[in-house]
Design a protein around this motif. Structure first.
Motif, mmCIF file in Angstrom:
data_model
loop_
_atom_site.group_PDB
_atom_site.id
_atom_site.type_symbol
_atom_site.label_atom_id
_atom_site.label_comp_id
_atom_site.label_asym_id
_atom_site.label_seq_id
_atom_site.Cartn_x
_atom_site.Cartn_y
_atom_site.Cartn_z
ATOM 1 N N ASN A 268 0.828 -1.202 0.000
ATOM 2 C CA ASN A 268 0.000 0.000 0.000
ATOM 3 C C ASN A 268 0.868 1.260 0.000
ATOM 4 O O ASN A 268 0.598 2.223 -0.736
ATOM 5 N N ALA A 269 1.935 1.241 0.800
ATOM 6 C CA ALA A 269 2.847 2.386 0.852
ATOM 7 C C ALA A 269 3.544 2.598 -0.488
ATOM 8 O O ALA A 269 3.696 3.733 -0.956
ATOM 9 N N VAL A 270 3.954 1.500 -1.123
ATOM 10 C CA VAL A 270 4.611 1.596 -2.431
ATOM 11 C C VAL A 270 3.639 2.134 -3.472
ATOM 12 O O VAL A 270 3.997 2.984 -4.309
ATOM 13 N N LEU A 271 2.402 1.679 -3.431
ATOM 14 C CA LEU A 271 1.392 2.164 -4.377
ATOM 15 C C LEU A 271 1.165 3.665 -4.211
ATOM 16 O O LEU A 271 0.926 4.383 -5.189
ATOM 17 N N GLU A 272 1.235 4.147 -2.989
ATOM 18 C CA GLU A 272 0.933 5.554 -2.732
ATOM 19 C C GLU A 272 2.137 6.475 -2.901
ATOM 20 O O GLU A 272 1.978 7.640 -3.254
ATOM 21 N N LYS A 273 3.348 5.953 -2.648
ATOM 22 C CA LYS A 273 4.534 6.817 -2.663
ATOM 23 C C LYS A 273 5.561 6.427 -3.720
ATOM 24 O O LYS A 273 6.556 7.135 -3.907
ATOM 25 N N GLY A 274 5.345 5.298 -4.401
ATOM 26 C CA GLY A 274 6.308 4.862 -5.399
ATOM 27 C C GLY A 274 7.492 4.159 -4.760
ATOM 28 O O GLY A 274 7.557 3.971 -3.545
ATOM 29 N N LEU A 275 8.437 3.790 -5.606
ATOM 30 C CA LEU A 275 9.592 3.011 -5.150
ATOM 31 C C LEU A 275 10.910 3.686 -5.523
ATOM 32 O O LEU A 275 11.972 3.107 -5.350
ATOM 33 N N ASP A 276 10.827 4.917 -5.992
ATOM 34 C CA ASP A 276 12.028 5.572 -6.509
ATOM 35 C C ASP A 276 12.746 6.458 -5.496
ATOM 36 O O ASP A 276 13.975 6.572 -5.536
ATOM 37 N N SER A 277 12.018 7.102 -4.604
ATOM 38 C CA SER A 277 12.663 8.098 -3.746
ATOM 39 C C SER A 277 12.075 8.115 -2.340
ATOM 40 O O SER A 277 11.690 9.165 -1.823
ATOM 41 N N LEU A 278 12.001 6.954 -1.717
ATOM 42 C CA LEU A 278 11.485 6.871 -0.354
ATOM 43 C C LEU A 278 12.512 7.441 0.625
ATOM 44 O O LEU A 278 13.703 7.144 0.545
ATOM 45 N N THR A 279 12.046 8.244 1.572
ATOM 46 C CA THR A 279 12.917 8.795 2.604
ATOM 47 C C THR A 279 12.908 7.890 3.832
ATOM 48 O O THR A 279 12.068 6.980 3.944
ATOM 49 N N GLU A 280 13.803 8.158 4.763
ATOM 50 C CA GLU A 280 13.798 7.380 6.012
ATOM 51 C C GLU A 280 12.491 7.593 6.766
ATOM 52 O O GLU A 280 11.970 6.654 7.383
ATOM 53 N N ASP A 281 11.958 8.786 6.712
ATOM 54 C CA ASP A 281 10.657 9.036 7.345
ATOM 55 C C ASP A 281 9.559 8.223 6.672
ATOM 56 O O ASP A 281 8.671 7.685 7.344
ATOM 57 N N ASP A 282 9.596 8.150 5.340
ATOM 58 C CA ASP A 282 8.620 7.330 4.611
ATOM 59 C C ASP A 282 8.705 5.877 5.059
ATOM 60 O O ASP A 282 7.682 5.214 5.289
ATOM 61 N N LEU A 283 9.917 5.366 5.166
ATOM 62 C CA LEU A 283 10.116 3.970 5.544
ATOM 63 C C LEU A 283 9.630 3.708 6.964
ATOM 64 O O LEU A 283 8.987 2.689 7.239
ATOM 65 N N HIS A 284 9.934 4.627 7.870
ATOM 66 C CA HIS A 284 9.499 4.440 9.262
ATOM 67 C C HIS A 284 7.979 4.507 9.361
ATOM 68 O O HIS A 284 7.346 3.713 10.073
ATOM 69 N N GLU A 285 7.378 5.448 8.639
ATOM 70 C CA GLU A 285 5.918 5.561 8.629
ATOM 71 C C GLU A 285 5.285 4.277 8.073
ATOM 72 O O GLU A 285 4.283 3.784 8.594
ATOM 73 N N MET A 286 5.866 3.733 7.009
ATOM 74 C CA MET A 286 5.384 2.487 6.415
ATOM 75 C C MET A 286 5.451 1.340 7.417
ATOM 76 O O MET A 286 4.481 0.593 7.604
ATOM 77 N N LEU A 287 6.591 1.182 8.094
ATOM 78 C CA LEU A 287 6.762 0.104 9.065
ATOM 79 C C LEU A 287 5.827 0.268 10.256
ATOM 80 O O LEU A 287 5.246 -0.708 10.751
ATOM 81 N N ARG A 288 5.685 1.490 10.717
ATOM 82 C CA ARG A 288 4.832 1.746 11.884
ATOM 83 C C ARG A 288 3.378 1.384 11.567
ATOM 84 O O ARG A 288 2.687 0.756 12.377
ATOM 85 N N PHE A 289 2.920 1.779 10.397
ATOM 86 C CA PHE A 289 1.548 1.447 9.970
ATOM 87 C C PHE A 289 1.396 -0.074 9.850
ATOM 88 O O PHE A 289 0.408 -0.647 10.319
ATOM 89 N N ALA A 290 2.384 -0.725 9.230
ATOM 90 C CA ALA A 290 2.330 -2.182 9.038
ATOM 91 C C ALA A 290 2.380 -2.922 10.364
ATOM 92 O O ALA A 290 1.661 -3.917 10.563
ATOM 93 N N ASN A 291 3.223 -2.463 11.283
ATOM 94 C CA ASN A 291 3.311 -3.103 12.601
ATOM 95 C C ASN A 291 2.003 -2.962 13.367
ATOM 96 O O ASN A 291 1.537 -3.908 14.028
ATOM 97 N N ALA A 292 1.400 -1.781 13.306
ATOM 98 C CA ALA A 292 0.134 -1.548 14.002
ATOM 99 C C ALA A 292 -0.964 -2.445 13.430
ATOM 100 O O ALA A 292 -1.731 -3.072 14.182
#
Length: 320
Positions: A268-292
């Motif tokens: 879902n995160a990849v669909l919304e933000k793409g896979l080309d230029s994810l930031t560390e904040d993007d990655l942490h937000e993705m993991l936090r949502f997935a963990n929850a």
């Protein structure tokens, strides 16, 4: 414009999960629709994405129940094939005291193994942004051929490839073959979700970072997410690694579907933000949502029909 956000190929089966004791003192087993690829699609549907499933069930009461359950979730089932001769695959899930599971499969053969490449609607592969698969559709030659051809066709049509090894040792004739097919999937994918146990199995490394480094020496998935159960998760992307704490719960009852929920949230995160230029904040937000999200599914029996809604996940996140 692609018609589907994610198309997945693989197993659709019945999980018989323990749900109490009868008046005679016998374990009561509940019939739950399951199968990792469809669990992923079900979670994505709850997040507002469009999905399609490619697979096979038997022409029996369980196959009809599964088809109805998948349709009810909103997943496209135009390529759900019905086998008139081979029964639907069954899995019996034995829950341990810590919520982890042990599986017993009735699949010798099971309908999901009988999918042929000729039965795969190639337009589904051309119409999807992401194609997702796992190793359970590569345990036997016929379905392995269909899976690998589907991967190649989806790549040719410009889809991103997503892979979750989802190792289930009882289903393999040899663990050496399991490892070969896991490495095949890793070699084909852009997005990899892999558990700490699977990392150790493949690389011999119990240290997550060392294991991922070994994987990256041999292959180059763009995004790797490692799940570590109660120890959280990590994302590896363009030389960066990001860790996220788990959401531990006192009301956890079993972990069925937790990895699939996590996988769906990553996609879902990849669909919304793409896979080309994810930031560390993007990655942490993705993991936090997935963990929850994963923490919520551990409080429920089954997976496919009870995936968390977006508002439930946000509620967990805002309580932190």
């Amino acid at each position: 414009m692609k018609k589907f956000d994610v198309a997945a190929l693989g197993e659709l089966l019945v999980d018989f999960t323990e749900n109490g004791i009868s008046t005679q003192g016998n374990p009561v087993l509940e019939v739950n629709p399951g199968g990792a690829p469809c669990n992923v699609l079900s979670m994505l549907q709850n997040l507002g994405k469009s999905t399609a499933f490619i697979g096979k069930v038997g022409d029996d009461v369980f196959g009809r129940m599964l088809a109805d359950a998948v349709k009810t979730q909103g997943i496209n089932t135009d390529n759900l094939v019905v086998d008139p001769e081979v029964h639907t695959t069954l899995a019996f899930v034995h829950t341990k005291k810590d919520g982890d599971r042990e599986f017993s499969f009735y699949r010798n053969p099971g309908a999901d193994m009988m999918l042929r490449w000729e039965e795969v609607q190639q337009e589904k592969l051309a119409q999807t942004r992401i194609f997702h698969f796992g190793t359970l559709s590569m345990t036997h030659e016929q379905v392995k051929d269909a899976t690998q051809r589907a991967v190649q066709h989806a790549q040719k049509e410009g889809a991103l490839i997503s892979f979750d090894p989802n190792l289930r040792p009882p289903l393999w004739n040899s663990l050496e073959d399991a490892a070969r097919q896991m490495w095949y999937g890793i070699g084909q994918c852009d997005i990899l979700k892999i558990s700490d146990d699977e990392i150790a199995f493949l690389t011999g490394k119990k240290d997550i970072d060392q294991g991922i480094a070994e994987i990256l020496r041999k292959n180059r998935p763009i995004l790797i997410c490692a799940t570590m159960g109660k120890h959280g998760s990590k994302a590896y992307y363009q030389g960066k690694s990001v860790f996220c704490e788990p959401f531990l719960r006192d009301d956890t009852i079993e972990t069925t579907g937790a990895g699939d929920t996590f996988m769906a949230c990553v996609l879902n995160a990849v669909l919304e933000k793409g896979l080309d230029s994810l930031t560390e904040d993007d990655l942490h937000e993705m993991l936090r949502f997935a963990n929850a999200a994963s923490s919520i599914i551990t409080t429920r029996k089954g997976a496919l029909k009870v995936m968390p809604k977006q508002e439930e996940i946000i509620s967990v996140l805002t309580k932190e």
